[in-house]
Design an enzyme around this catalytic site. Structure first.
Site, mmCIF file in Angstrom:
data_model
loop_
_atom_site.group_PDB
_atom_site.id
_atom_site.type_symbol
_atom_site.label_atom_id
_atom_site.label_comp_id
_atom_site.label_asym_id
_atom_site.label_seq_id
_atom_site.Cartn_x
_atom_site.Cartn_y
_atom_site.Cartn_z
ATOM 1 N N GLY A 124 -8.558 1.280 -3.612
ATOM 2 C CA GLY A 124 -8.901 0.543 -4.839
ATOM 3 C C GLY A 124 -8.102 0.881 -6.082
ATOM 4 N N HIS A 153 -0.073 -9.075 -2.996
ATOM 5 C CA HIS A 153 0.630 -8.718 -1.761
ATOM 6 C C HIS A 153 1.859 -7.865 -2.121
ATOM 7 C CE1 HIS A 153 1.971 -9.210 2.368
ATOM 8 N NE2 HIS A 153 3.189 -9.416 1.896
HETATM 9 C C1 GRF Z 1 -1.923 -2.998 -2.164
HETATM 10 O O1 GRF Z 1 -0.617 -2.612 -1.823
HETATM 11 C C2 GRF Z 1 -2.056 -4.493 -2.122
HETATM 12 O O2 GRF Z 1 -0.885 -5.169 -2.473
HETATM 13 C C3 GRF Z 1 -2.380 -4.759 -0.671
HETATM 14 O O3 GRF Z 1 -3.205 -3.688 -0.298
HETATM 15 C C4 GRF Z 1 -2.938 -2.564 -1.118
HETATM 16 C C5 GRF Z 1 -4.246 -2.161 -1.745
HETATM 17 O O4 GRF Z 1 -4.137 -0.978 -2.490
HETATM 18 N N1 GRF Z 1 -2.962 -6.066 -0.514
HETATM 19 P P1 GRF Z 1 -5.321 -0.520 -3.392
HETATM 20 O O5 GRF Z 1 -6.573 -0.419 -2.509
HETATM 21 O O6 GRF Z 1 -5.512 -1.512 -4.497
HETATM 22 O O7 GRF Z 1 -4.922 0.842 -3.930
#
Ligand code: GRF
Length: 216
Positions: free
Chosen positions: A14, A112
């Site tokens: 998160g 993404h």
């Molecule tokens: C991020 O790299 C996002 O782009 C992808 O999943 C990852 C989530 O990271 N969809 P976080 O949980 O927000 O630290």
């Protein structure tokens, strides 16, 4: 000013959720997180939300194998119960079905960690390194029924260095993710995003999304 109610769907650590929370608390983002929903019971995201007094809910996907639409109906019900206006996927590791998309048409965003349409799917920082591209980055887009295919709102470019590893590249991309997700939510909240086919135009602004990134 109306603060748009957002619902954030998560599965893991998160850091994007945290960046959104921080920007809201610094009054940089006119939004309110109405609910954070995780499909994983022990996601650190849930703890982050609770620390900021944000309702945090675990909705288990157990028993919904092959019934993804039914699971998404549970998500939609929880989001609607909390009067969510915009759904933000932030590291939510499940494919969304038409059930959720129809409940929130053009009201679901995703982040993404690559420059779509290059490298959709998973493990994309490794895929970018393996392919030898010189630039990667991140993309915020509207969610449609495909996998990472919806209209693109904002992208940020991150150069790939010769000594990059999957971790170092992921880390530099993540720093940009934390900026552009809030920026996209802000534009949405101001009603300035206009979808024309595959293109998302930023209306009535002094700057457009691309210029913002050149002059952040
Ligand atoms: C991020 O790299 C996002 O782009 C992808 O999943 C990852 C989530 O990271 N969809 P976080 O949980 O927000 O630290």
């Amino acid at each position: 000013m109306h603060r748009i109610k957002i619902g954030v769907l998560v599965s893991g650590r998160g850091s994007n959720l945290q960046a959104i929370i921080d920007n809201i608390e610094k009054s940089l983002l006119p939004a309110k997180i109405a609910v954070v929903i995780s499909d994983q019971p022990d996601a650190y995201s849930l703890e982050r939300a609770r620390k900021h007094n944000i309702p945090a809910v675990h909705i288990s996907a157990k028993g919904y194998k092959g019934k993804r639409g039914e699971y998404d109906a549970l998500l939609a019900a929880e989001l609607q119960k909390n009067r969510v206006e915009l759904v933000c996927l932030a590291g939510f590791m499940r494919v969304i079905t038409p059930t959720l998309i129809k409940a929130f048409p053009n009201r679901i965003l995703n982040i993404h960690p690559a420059l779509l349409p290059a490298f959709p799917g998973l493990h994309v920082q490794k895929a970018a390194l393996d392919h030898g591209v010189k630039f990667s980055g991140c993309t915020v887009h509207f969610v449609d029924e495909g996998m990472d295919t919806g209209p693109i709102i904002i992208q940020a470019v991150v150069p790939i260095l010769d000594n990059d590893t999957e971790d170092s590249l992921s880390e530099r991309i993540l720093r940009q993710e934390h900026k552009i997700y809030s920026r996209a939510i802000h534009l949405y909240a101001e009603g300035r995003l206009k979808i024309e086919g595959r293109r998302v135009l930023v209306i009535d602004g002094k700057i457009n999304a691309a210029e913002f990134l050149l002059n952040p």
